[in-house]
Scaffold this motif. Structure first.
Motif, PDB file in Angstrom:
ATOM      1  N   MET A 134       0.821  -1.217   0.000  1.00 57.53           N
ATOM      2  CA  MET A 134       0.000   0.000   0.000  1.00 57.53           C
ATOM      3  C   MET A 134       0.854   1.264   0.000  1.00 57.53           C
ATOM      4  SD  MET A 134      -0.804  -2.457   2.334  1.00 57.53           S
ATOM      5  CE  MET A 134      -2.093  -3.644   2.682  1.00 57.53           C
ATOM      6  N   LEU A 135       2.170   1.113   0.123  1.00 60.35           N
ATOM      7  CA  LEU A 135       3.069   2.252   0.269  1.00 60.35           C
ATOM      8  C   LEU A 135       3.145   3.071  -1.025  1.00 60.35           C
ATOM      9  CD1 LEU A 135       4.864   3.229   2.617  1.00 60.35           C
ATOM     10  CD2 LEU A 135       6.753   1.992   1.576  1.00 60.35           C
ATOM     11  N   ASN A 136       3.278   4.381  -0.869  1.00 63.24           N
ATOM     12  CA  ASN A 136       3.449   5.273  -2.012  1.00 63.24           C
ATOM     13  C   ASN A 136       4.843   5.060  -2.604  1.00 63.24           C
ATOM     14  OD1 ASN A 136       3.531   7.329  -3.866  1.00 63.24           O
ATOM     15  ND2 ASN A 136       2.859   8.925  -2.450  1.00 63.24           N
ATOM     16  N   PRO A 150     -10.068   0.032   8.611  1.00 62.50           N
ATOM     17  CA  PRO A 150     -10.119  -1.389   8.244  1.00 62.50           C
ATOM     18  C   PRO A 150      -8.726  -2.012   8.118  1.00 62.50           C
ATOM     19  CG  PRO A 150     -11.673  -0.144   6.926  1.00 62.50           C
ATOM     20  CD  PRO A 150     -10.863   0.870   7.680  1.00 62.50           C
ATOM     21  N   GLY A 151      -8.663  -3.310   8.325  1.00 64.31           N
ATOM     22  CA  GLY A 151      -7.386  -4.006   8.316  1.00 64.31           C
ATOM     23  C   GLY A 151      -6.657  -3.972   6.994  1.00 64.31           C
ATOM     24  N   TYR A 152      -7.387  -3.763   5.878  1.00 62.32           N
ATOM     25  CA  TYR A 152      -6.726  -3.793   4.573  1.00 62.32           C
ATOM     26  C   TYR A 152      -5.850  -2.577   4.325  1.00 62.32           C
ATOM     27  CZ  TYR A 152     -10.974  -1.086   3.367  1.00 62.32           C
ATOM     28  OH  TYR A 152     -11.995  -0.172   3.347  1.00 62.32           O
ATOM     29  N   TYR A 153      -5.845  -1.613   5.221  1.00 67.63           N
ATOM     30  CA  TYR A 153      -4.988  -0.444   5.064  1.00 67.63           C
ATOM     31  C   TYR A 153      -3.525  -0.746   5.401  1.00 67.63           C
ATOM     32  CZ  TYR A 153      -8.429   3.202   4.069  1.00 67.63           C
ATOM     33  OH  TYR A 153      -9.363   3.998   3.465  1.00 67.63           O
ATOM     34  N   SER A 154      -3.258  -1.870   6.043  1.00 68.00           N
ATOM     35  CA  SER A 154      -1.880  -2.211   6.400  1.00 68.00           C
ATOM     36  C   SER A 154      -1.693  -3.720   6.313  1.00 68.00           C
ATOM     37  CB  SER A 154      -1.554  -1.731   7.816  1.00 68.00           C
ATOM     38  OG  SER A 154      -2.334  -2.430   8.773  1.00 68.00           O
ATOM     39  N   LEU A 162      -5.515  11.602   8.921  1.00 67.53           N
ATOM     40  CA  LEU A 162      -5.873  11.103   7.585  1.00 67.53           C
ATOM     41  C   LEU A 162      -5.000  11.740   6.505  1.00 67.53           C
ATOM     42  CD1 LEU A 162      -9.776  11.033   7.794  1.00 67.53           C
ATOM     43  CD2 LEU A 162      -8.224   9.072   7.762  1.00 67.53           C
ATOM     44  N   ARG A 163      -4.727  13.036   6.631  1.00 62.58           N
ATOM     45  CA  ARG A 163      -3.865  13.714   5.639  1.00 62.58           C
ATOM     46  C   ARG A 163      -2.467  13.129   5.638  1.00 62.58           C
ATOM     47  NH1 ARG A 163      -6.327  18.435   7.603  1.00 62.58           N
ATOM     48  NH2 ARG A 163      -4.485  18.888   8.875  1.00 62.58           N
ATOM     49  N   GLU A 164      -1.925  12.878   6.817  1.00 60.22           N
ATOM     50  CA  GLU A 164      -0.571  12.316   6.892  1.00 60.22           C
ATOM     51  C   GLU A 164      -0.537  10.886   6.357  1.00 60.22           C
ATOM     52  OE1 GLU A 164       2.058  13.997   7.513  1.00 60.22           O
ATOM     53  OE2 GLU A 164       0.973  15.813   8.046  1.00 60.22           O
ATOM     54  N   VAL A 165      -1.597  10.138   6.625  1.00 60.20           N
ATOM     55  CA  VAL A 165      -1.675   8.763   6.118  1.00 60.20           C
ATOM     56  C   VAL A 165      -1.704   8.771   4.593  1.00 60.20           C
ATOM     57  CG1 VAL A 165      -3.220   6.773   5.925  1.00 60.20           C
ATOM     58  CG2 VAL A 165      -2.729   7.755   8.173  1.00 60.20           C
ATOM     59  N   VAL A 216      -4.867   3.760  -3.235  1.00 63.67           N
ATOM     60  CA  VAL A 216      -5.623   3.519  -2.009  1.00 63.67           C
ATOM     61  C   VAL A 216      -6.320   4.812  -1.615  1.00 63.67           C
ATOM     62  CG1 VAL A 216      -5.521   2.801   0.402  1.00 63.67           C
ATOM     63  CG2 VAL A 216      -3.947   1.796  -1.268  1.00 63.67           C
ATOM     64  N   GLU A 217      -7.627   4.834  -1.739  1.00 63.81           N
ATOM     65  CA  GLU A 217      -8.389   6.036  -1.396  1.00 63.81           C
ATOM     66  C   GLU A 217      -8.636   6.061   0.109  1.00 63.81           C
ATOM     67  OE1 GLU A 217     -12.709   8.186  -2.301  1.00 63.81           O
ATOM     68  OE2 GLU A 217     -12.191   6.263  -3.245  1.00 63.81           O
ATOM     69  N   VAL A 218      -7.970   6.977   0.792  1.00 67.64           N
ATOM     70  CA  VAL A 218      -8.137   7.114   2.241  1.00 67.64           C
ATOM     71  C   VAL A 218      -9.367   7.967   2.497  1.00 67.64           C
ATOM     72  CG1 VAL A 218      -7.069   7.860   4.397  1.00 67.64           C
ATOM     73  CG2 VAL A 218      -5.651   6.913   2.561  1.00 67.64           C
ATOM     74  N   ARG A 219     -10.427   7.348   2.968  1.00 72.94           N
ATOM     75  CA  ARG A 219     -11.705   8.025   3.107  1.00 72.94           C
ATOM     76  C   ARG A 219     -12.038   8.299   4.571  1.00 72.94           C
ATOM     77  NH1 ARG A 219     -15.255   3.666  -0.073  1.00 72.94           N
ATOM     78  NH2 ARG A 219     -14.515   2.512   1.749  1.00 72.94           N
ATOM     79  N   ARG A 220     -12.688   9.418   4.797  1.00 68.49           N
ATOM     80  CA  ARG A 220     -13.113   9.753   6.164  1.00 68.49           C
ATOM     81  C   ARG A 220     -14.118   8.724   6.668  1.00 68.49           C
ATOM     82  NH1 ARG A 220     -14.642   9.931  10.415  1.00 68.49           N
ATOM     83  NH2 ARG A 220     -14.894  11.673  11.883  1.00 68.49           N
ATOM     84  N   GLY A 221     -14.926   8.193   5.775  1.00 71.60           N
ATOM     85  CA  GLY A 221     -15.934   7.208   6.166  1.00 71.60           C
ATOM     86  C   GLY A 221     -15.353   5.888   6.613  1.00 71.60           C
ATOM     87  N   ASP A 222     -14.043   5.654   6.364  1.00 76.43           N
ATOM     88  CA  ASP A 222     -13.400   4.412   6.782  1.00 76.43           C
ATOM     89  C   ASP A 222     -12.878   4.476   8.212  1.00 76.43           C
ATOM     90  OD1 ASP A 222     -13.907   3.045   4.476  1.00 76.43           O
ATOM     91  OD2 ASP A 222     -11.998   3.498   3.532  1.00 76.43           O
ATOM     92  N   VAL A 223     -13.048   5.605   8.875  1.00 78.59           N
ATOM     93  CA  VAL A 223     -12.659   5.705  10.284  1.00 78.59           C
ATOM     94  C   VAL A 223     -13.738   5.006  11.113  1.00 78.59           C
ATOM     95  CG1 VAL A 223     -12.184   7.258  12.204  1.00 78.59           C
ATOM     96  CG2 VAL A 223     -11.417   7.856   9.900  1.00 78.59           C
TER      97      VAL A 223
END
Length: 578
Positions: free
Chosen positions: A80-82, A194-198, A250-253, A261-268
């Motif tokens: 998932m890393l940039n 969610p776990g799929y972020y890492s 979220l911004r830093e992530v 990988v779309e980092v969404r506020r709704g995934d918190v």
């Protein structure tokens, strides 16, 4: 870089205590590899040297040696890393533990060794005696209140120790009103995604964010935890996570994850704020400097205060405090015995214990693994309390919610572990509210039902517990921020014309089959015809009695307009397919 000897000793002590934690609670703690991605060539040797010094300071307590990774290997371990401008990464090992269960394990172990443990008890004021010859006052105990029952009582003691974290100054000022404050509370917000972020077995650390704070991104309880912030705050028993802090994380992530990988506020899934009790040394000449380590101070009346420090060094802090008390009061005492003292559940734990739970009791493997890591050798006591499911498999162990391995028997067992409220169960005995606030809300009625039956709660008490827990989830676990983010709402004002014309016509457009009611299938059909993704609809939230700027209202309005203008797509235009 500054050759700070105090910093060196603090790190050395923390690494020694880390090794002890892994030894005395192997079921609750484990090593975790953490990656530092590097995006500038000159930073690679700089960070590598720093991490290697970390290994050297750890000495024999080094978990595993750190190592370098190429760009391709880093992306293999952390896909998932940039990858833009990534030059490589450094991996080092640190410890991770279940903090709530660790806290409970310490209390239970103390109780088994003779300590008197009181839950939901607060100090009203300190008790003092006056020496008739010298006229000096000396502490001799505390007047306490049971918060749940309101009952008040005295606790007499030779020595009073103030180990109250962010509330340190409150106790110090009970002792002496004009005492200068030494605690500088700092709020740290964390979020769960969610776990799929890492990856399952690799964390991420950003040592230099946009404003200089450190951000971590770690797998935790099959989810992903990200944090933290560091902002001044007022001391409160109910800290609330702010939307600004959540968005900062979220911004830093986003900066470190791939654009795919779309980092969404709704995934918190949950968010919370903790208070760090940073302190200044009252004996230091420079009273403005914050002490990164812990301090022990003794007042004129004999109040011994231990403040500062961090989770990892709790045992060393306790040892230093008790040593100070023994010396101050000239008490006979043996040397400290807590190094290597196994905590509750650790003695009979093995990495394969969960297999026996599956074989002997018929628990699901995921549930068995959870019980083994949360309770250690005491997992068998929980399994014995589990009810038969009535299914072919699992034989026992009814879950509180389907997607988490917490079972109903844990609620009963939590009562044996001093749990008094529904909040205790979902936040401090299990970690459900910290992992998914909506799942905790779903499990709450059943938790209250089980506790109510076991503790003989009246219906009034059950309702009170339910409402208190809902308020806890809403304010302290991020439910409020999540709700406010989904919709800004205003009151509905409908007149007769609106009801009979506009909304009646809109209703009939959705009720195509003239059933007299609208189902989710009807709404899904409209969204599909309008080329709006149905899963997006499933994430929408509507507050009863309120609508305005709601995603659902906006979607349905646009979908309704499309119904009148959209024409059927001919077969030839669609390529002749079905």
């Amino acid at each position: 870089m500054k050759l700070d000897y105090e910093q060196y000793m603090m790190v050395k002590e923390a690494l020694h205590e880390r090794a002890n934690l892994l030894e005395i609670a192997p079921h609750l703690s484990a090593p975790l590899p953490i990656m530092l991605p590097v995006y500038k060539w000159w930073q690679l040797p700089y960070y590598w040297a720093g991490i290697k010094m970390y290994d050297v300071v750890a000495g024999i307590h080094c978990l595993k040696s750190s190592y370098l990774l190429s760009k391709s290997k880093a992306l293999e371990y952390f896909p998932m890393l940039n990858k833009d401008k990534l030059v490589g990464a450094i991996v080092y090992y640190d410890g991770q533990h279940n903090d709530a269960r660790m806290n409970l394990g310490i209390a239970l172990t103390a109780a088994r060794h003779g300590a008197a443990v009181a839950n939901y008890t607060e100090v009203v004021h300190l008790l003092k005696t006056k020496n008739q010859q010298t006229g000096r006052e000396k502490l001799c105990g505390a007047h306490c209140r049971d918060v749940l029952t309101g009952k008040e009582f005295d606790v007499r003691a030779k020595c009073v120790i103030n180990a109250t974290g962010p509330f340190t100054d409150s106790l110090r000022q009970m002792d002496k009103q004009e005492t200068t404050k030494i605690c500088q509370p700092s709020a740290g917000v964390h979020i769960v995604m969610p776990g799929y972020y890492s990856p399952d077995n690799m964390g991420l650390l950003d040592p230099a964010t946009s404003d200089g704070r450190v951000i971590f991104f770690l797998p935790w309880e099959k989810m992903t935890i990200a944090g933290t912030t560091d902002t001044p705050t007022d001391v409160t028993a109910h800290p609330i996570p702010g939307e600004d802090d959540i968005n900062f994380i979220l911004r830093e992530v986003r900066n470190y994850l791939s654009p795919d990988v779309e980092v969404r506020r709704g995934d918190v899934l949950a968010a919370w704020s903790g208070i760090r009790p940073l302190v200044t040394d009252p004996n230091s000449k420079d009273t403005q400097s914050i002490c990164r380590n812990h301090i022990v101070s003794i007042s004129d009346t004999g109040l011994i205060t231990i403040a500062g420090g961090k989770w990892t060094t709790y045992r060393a802090m306790a040892q230093e405090t008790i040593d100070a008390a023994v010396k101050f009061l000239h008490l006979p005492a043996r040397p400290c015995r807590t190094v290597g003292l196994m905590l509750e559940g650790a003695k009979d734990w093995t990495p394969t214990l969960f297999i026996r739970l599956v074989q002997d009791y018929g628990l699901e493997e995921e549930v068995a693994q959870h019980l083994a890591t949360a309770y250690g050798g005491k997992a068998f006591d929980v399994a014995k309390m589990a009810q038969v499911t009535g299914q072919r498999w699992p034989i026992v162990g009814k879950r509180l919610v389907s997607e988490f391995p917490y079972i109903e028997a844990e609620v009963l067992y939590a009562i044996k572990e001093y749990a008094c409220t529904a909040i205790d169960v979902m936040a401090r005995r299990t970690r459900l509210s910290f992992l998914n606030v909506q799942a905790a809300d779903e499990a709450l009625p059943r938790i209250v039902q089980i506790m109510g039956k076991e503790l003989n709660w009246s219906q009034e008490k059950r309702t009170e517990e339910l409402e208190a827990a809902k308020m806890f989830l809403y304010h302290e676990m991020g439910y409020r921020s999540r709700s406010e983010r989904l919709t800004t709402s205003s009151e509905i004002h409908l007149d007769y014309q609106d009801l009979c014309h506009r909304y009646k016509n809109r209703f009939h457009k959705f009720d195509k089959e003239s059933k007299g009611f609208i189902t989710t299938v009807d709404v899904q059909r409209v969204l599909q015809v309008s080329a709006i993704d149905p899963p997006f609809f499933s994430r929408l939230a509507v507050k009863k009695g309120q609508v305005s700027d709601s995603r659902l209202a906006i979607l349905l309005k646009s979908a309704e307009a499309t119904l009148d203008t959209r024409k059927a797509v001919t077969v030839d235009r669609s390529g002749g397919g079905l």
